[in-house]
Design a protein around this motif. Sequence first.
Motif, PDB file in Angstrom:
ATOM      1  N   VAL A  40     -10.070 -20.613  21.815  1.00  0.00           N
ATOM      2  CA  VAL A  40     -11.367 -20.740  20.212  1.00  0.00           C
ATOM      3  C   VAL A  40     -12.512 -21.549  20.916  1.00  0.00           C
ATOM      4  O   VAL A  40     -12.270 -22.882  21.425  1.00  0.00           O
ATOM      5  N   HIS A  41     -13.290 -20.929  20.907  1.00  0.00           N
ATOM      6  CA  HIS A  41     -14.647 -21.687  20.671  1.00  0.00           C
ATOM      7  C   HIS A  41     -15.707 -22.214  19.879  1.00  0.00           C
ATOM      8  O   HIS A  41     -16.418 -20.951  19.099  1.00  0.00           O
ATOM      9  N   PRO A  42     -15.406 -23.446  19.654  1.00  0.00           N
ATOM     10  CA  PRO A  42     -15.886 -23.777  18.352  1.00  0.00           C
ATOM     11  C   PRO A  42     -17.442 -23.950  18.310  1.00  0.00           C
ATOM     12  O   PRO A  42     -17.877 -24.541  19.151  1.00  0.00           O
ATOM     13  N   TYR A  43     -18.475 -23.946  16.810  1.00  0.00           N
ATOM     14  CA  TYR A  43     -19.869 -24.352  17.202  1.00  0.00           C
ATOM     15  C   TYR A  43     -19.410 -25.526  16.585  1.00  0.00           C
ATOM     16  O   TYR A  43     -19.619 -24.936  15.002  1.00  0.00           O
ATOM     17  N   GLN A  44     -18.980 -26.390  16.943  1.00  0.00           N
ATOM     18  CA  GLN A  44     -19.072 -27.666  16.462  1.00  0.00           C
ATOM     19  C   GLN A  44     -20.585 -29.046  15.351  1.00  0.00           C
ATOM     20  O   GLN A  44     -19.624 -29.167  14.852  1.00  0.00           O
ATOM     21  N   PRO A  45     -21.523 -28.201  15.676  1.00  0.00           N
ATOM     22  CA  PRO A  45     -22.716 -28.287  14.784  1.00  0.00           C
ATOM     23  C   PRO A  45     -22.080 -28.209  13.294  1.00  0.00           C
ATOM     24  O   PRO A  45     -22.222 -28.469  12.250  1.00  0.00           O
ATOM     25  N   GLY A  46     -21.859 -26.726  13.598  1.00  0.00           N
ATOM     26  CA  GLY A  46     -21.397 -26.004  12.181  1.00  0.00           C
ATOM     27  C   GLY A  46     -20.095 -26.742  10.994  1.00  0.00           C
ATOM     28  O   GLY A  46     -20.490 -26.907  10.333  1.00  0.00           O
ATOM     29  N   TYR A  47     -19.470 -27.420  11.574  1.00  0.00           N
ATOM     30  CA  TYR A  47     -18.630 -27.921  10.384  1.00  0.00           C
ATOM     31  C   TYR A  47     -19.129 -29.066   9.142  1.00  0.00           C
ATOM     32  O   TYR A  47     -18.646 -29.623   8.772  1.00  0.00           O
ATOM     33  N   LEU A  48     -19.752 -29.987   9.671  1.00  0.00           N
ATOM     34  CA  LEU A  48     -20.964 -30.844   8.803  1.00  0.00           C
ATOM     35  C   LEU A  48     -20.905 -30.069   7.451  1.00  0.00           C
ATOM     36  O   LEU A  48     -21.229 -30.534   6.553  1.00  0.00           O
ATOM     37  N   PHE A  49     -20.950 -28.569   8.015  1.00  0.00           N
ATOM     38  CA  PHE A  49     -21.675 -27.132   6.277  1.00  0.00           C
ATOM     39  C   PHE A  49     -20.839 -27.215   5.637  1.00  0.00           C
ATOM     40  O   PHE A  49     -20.671 -26.611   4.578  1.00  0.00           O
ATOM     41  N   VAL A  50     -19.292 -26.509   6.587  1.00  0.00           N
ATOM     42  CA  VAL A  50     -18.378 -26.239   5.946  1.00  0.00           C
ATOM     43  C   VAL A  50     -17.996 -26.989   4.673  1.00  0.00           C
ATOM     44  O   VAL A  50     -17.357 -25.931   3.473  1.00  0.00           O
ATOM     45  N   PRO A  51     -17.966 -27.976   4.502  1.00  0.00           N
ATOM     46  CA  PRO A  51     -17.250 -29.012   3.085  1.00  0.00           C
ATOM     47  C   PRO A  51     -18.327 -28.742   2.216  1.00  0.00           C
ATOM     48  O   PRO A  51     -17.609 -28.393   1.022  1.00  0.00           O
ATOM     49  N   PHE A  52     -19.370 -28.982   1.868  1.00  0.00           N
ATOM     50  CA  PHE A  52     -19.974 -28.176   1.594  1.00  0.00           C
ATOM     51  C   PHE A  52     -20.629 -27.021   0.853  1.00  0.00           C
ATOM     52  O   PHE A  52     -21.290 -25.987   0.449  1.00  0.00           O
ATOM     53  N   GLY A  53     -19.792 -26.016   1.342  1.00  0.00           N
ATOM     54  CA  GLY A  53     -20.014 -24.329   1.190  1.00  0.00           C
ATOM     55  C   GLY A  53     -21.050 -23.904   2.036  1.00  0.00           C
ATOM     56  O   GLY A  53     -21.337 -22.928   1.800  1.00  0.00           O
ATOM     57  N   LEU A  54     -21.271 -24.694   2.788  1.00  0.00           N
ATOM     58  CA  LEU A  54     -23.342 -24.529   3.529  1.00  0.00           C
ATOM     59  C   LEU A  54     -22.787 -23.316   4.248  1.00  0.00           C
ATOM     60  O   LEU A  54     -23.428 -22.807   4.552  1.00  0.00           O
ATOM     61  N   LEU A  55     -21.379 -22.756   4.698  1.00  0.00           N
ATOM     62  CA  LEU A  55     -21.526 -22.572   6.638  1.00  0.00           C
ATOM     63  C   LEU A  55     -19.447 -21.525   6.271  1.00  0.00           C
ATOM     64  O   LEU A  55     -18.579 -23.112   5.603  1.00  0.00           O
ATOM     65  N   ALA A  56     -19.873 -20.468   5.884  1.00  0.00           N
ATOM     66  CA  ALA A  56     -17.671 -20.372   5.997  1.00  0.00           C
ATOM     67  C   ALA A  56     -16.774 -20.579   6.880  1.00  0.00           C
ATOM     68  O   ALA A  56     -17.732 -20.497   8.392  1.00  0.00           O
ATOM     69  N   PRO A  57     -15.915 -20.462   7.488  1.00  0.00           N
ATOM     70  CA  PRO A  57     -15.089 -21.000   8.181  1.00  0.00           C
ATOM     71  C   PRO A  57     -15.322 -20.164   9.084  1.00  0.00           C
ATOM     72  O   PRO A  57     -14.933 -20.532  10.453  1.00  0.00           O
ATOM     73  N   GLU A  58     -14.664 -18.813   8.985  1.00  0.00           N
ATOM     74  CA  GLU A  58     -15.262 -17.782   9.608  1.00  0.00           C
ATOM     75  C   GLU A  58     -16.326 -17.580  10.874  1.00  0.00           C
ATOM     76  O   GLU A  58     -16.989 -17.143  11.838  1.00  0.00           O
ATOM     77  N   GLN A  59     -17.394 -18.376  10.198  1.00  0.00           N
ATOM     78  CA  GLN A  59     -19.116 -18.278  10.567  1.00  0.00           C
ATOM     79  C   GLN A  59     -18.851 -19.505  11.923  1.00  0.00           C
ATOM     80  O   GLN A  59     -19.720 -19.456  12.304  1.00  0.00           O
ATOM     81  N   ILE A  60     -17.893 -20.228  12.307  1.00  0.00           N
ATOM     82  CA  ILE A  60     -17.446 -21.076  13.724  1.00  0.00           C
ATOM     83  C   ILE A  60     -17.298 -20.832  14.653  1.00  0.00           C
ATOM     84  O   ILE A  60     -17.427 -21.312  15.550  1.00  0.00           O
ATOM     85  N   ASN A  61     -15.860 -19.974  13.971  1.00  0.00           N
ATOM     86  CA  ASN A  61     -15.231 -20.240  16.055  1.00  0.00           C
ATOM     87  C   ASN A  61     -15.648 -18.766  16.388  1.00  0.00           C
ATOM     88  O   ASN A  61     -15.371 -17.824  15.868  1.00  0.00           O
ATOM     89  N   ARG A  62     -15.676 -18.660  17.651  1.00  0.00           N
ATOM     90  CA  ARG A  62     -15.339 -17.367  18.919  1.00  0.00           C
ATOM     91  C   ARG A  62     -14.647 -18.131  19.773  1.00  0.00           C
ATOM     92  O   ARG A  62     -14.081 -18.461  19.854  1.00  0.00           O
ATOM     93  N   SER A  63     -13.974 -16.411  20.456  1.00  0.00           N
ATOM     94  CA  SER A  63     -13.985 -16.840  21.586  1.00  0.00           C
ATOM     95  C   SER A  63     -13.947 -17.435  22.931  1.00  0.00           C
ATOM     96  O   SER A  63     -15.270 -16.692  22.533  1.00  0.00           O
ATOM     97  N   ARG A  64     -13.382 -17.951  23.446  1.00  0.00           N
ATOM     98  CA  ARG A  64     -14.279 -18.415  24.805  1.00  0.00           C
ATOM     99  C   ARG A  64     -13.963 -17.575  26.007  1.00  0.00           C
ATOM    100  O   ARG A  64     -15.676 -17.797  26.646  1.00  0.00           O
TER     101      ARG A  64
END
Lengths: 421, 104
Positions: A40-64
């Motif tokens: 699982v390769h996360p787009y780590q800068p995306g974590y910031l937006f998840v708590p405020f609903g600005l990015l959906a959790p499924e938009q973060i992770n891809r396969s390595r």
Amino acid sequence: MKKRLLVLGAGTAGTMIVNKLRHHLPAAQWSITVVDRDDVHPYQPGYLFVPFGLLAPEQINRSRHAFLADGVDFVIADVDRVDAPASTVTLTDGRVLEYDYLVIASGTTPRPDQTPGMLGDEWQRSIFDFFTFDGAVALSKALQSFTHGRFVVHITDMPIKCPVAPLEFTFLADAWLREQGLRDRVDLVYVTPLPGAFTKPISSERLGSMLDERKITVESDFLVEHIDTENKTLVSYDEREVPFDLLVTIPLNMGADFVARSGLGDELNYVPVDKHTLQSTTYPNLFAVGDASDIPASKAGSVAHFSVEIFVDNFLQLIAGKPMTRSFDGHANCFIETGNGKGLLIDFNYETEPLLGKFPLPVAGPFDLLKETRANHLGKLAFRWIYWNILLPGRPLPLPSHMSMVGKTQPNGATKTLATK
Amino acid sequence: MPVTTLSGHQIHVNDEGFLTDPSEWDEELGTALAAQIGITMTDEHWKVVRYLRADFATQGETATLRRVSTNGGVPVKQLFAMFPQKPAKKMAYIAGLPKPQGCV
């Protein structure tokens, strides 16, 4: 016999390295293997937006594996230890991997277990982190039922991954609370072990006044000793107390435990390296790239990116028996999200603090340094696409790996005309 | 770089008063620097300052509080008691070393 390059960690730095080097090293002469504990390769800068609903959790992770070039062997396993004198790596399943050259790119990880009281009954009830996928998702749920009280954003100790993220989180929290009509019912507090909002004077002053304008209280020089979970209070070593209703903390960040088990780490499990070449100070066939090293630069994707370019050129010289001629200058470049669809951009290195100016082209920009603009916010959003499609595959991005001083100004208006490159 | 004189030592300092050349330091000067910020040196203070000097000589960077605690054997709580409010900064000042990097 084939030469063997072994990379531990398939995150930003590790993935870029294997992809760039696979392109340069003939498959008949070089094997390239990368080890990671999962796919699982996360787009780590995306974590910031998840708590405020600005990015959906499924938009973060891809396969390595989807981002690894053909001809790169991907091993999914945990590392037990590195035997550097023997040039071998033992995995926890007992397998032993031999190498000619080793790159440690296993990053840094938030460790809530290192502060008494943090990982107790209140963890993910009133105490959250957002630097992990689970933490960001849990916090997004908690915010939905938060209505009033003391909202405390806290940094345990430096260095941390993406040192501007806690500020960005605070700006976004302020904007989000205003949007919800809750801002008047909330005390927003920023607690930091640093003497001010940020480490470098000019940006610290600018960011500090942005906290002031938003009526965010700053509690500085605060080094937490423990969390009193019964009274929901942060307690510092010098016995100051900061009560909270909702705590968003950045736990202590540490390098991988296998680094410590292998006797290769400092007190925070970071690998000591030469800050210009990233070569181990003890073993010439060992490098640490990205957040895993002890270089005095930001632990950030941009530093990983710029330093990988230097490392790859140097590595090709090293294996050709030549001296390594390129020198990393600590270049970092970070978008800082400030809420309401705006952002800031900072550009700096080992020697030069963030200044005013334009990026990536001096004078022309289009991005303004140290100024809040809509373009900087859009740049930050666009970067997610660039990360997956250009950066990780190892395609060239038209950004200089060395910082430029052209057109940069001190706040008093004096222009620096000296170019560093 | 301003040059100043403290207890008979001519030293180069930056605008915050930190020594810019660690080799200009000796323990007599350390005592004088400590007095400047209201600290009276005890054996415990010297243990910390000597650790900082020795660590800087091999690492080229001023040790963080965590490093002094983990490798130097003095708990962080005690460092705050001995060098109140800003222990990392005060320790470095007395030891004639650069202010520890904020590690941006």
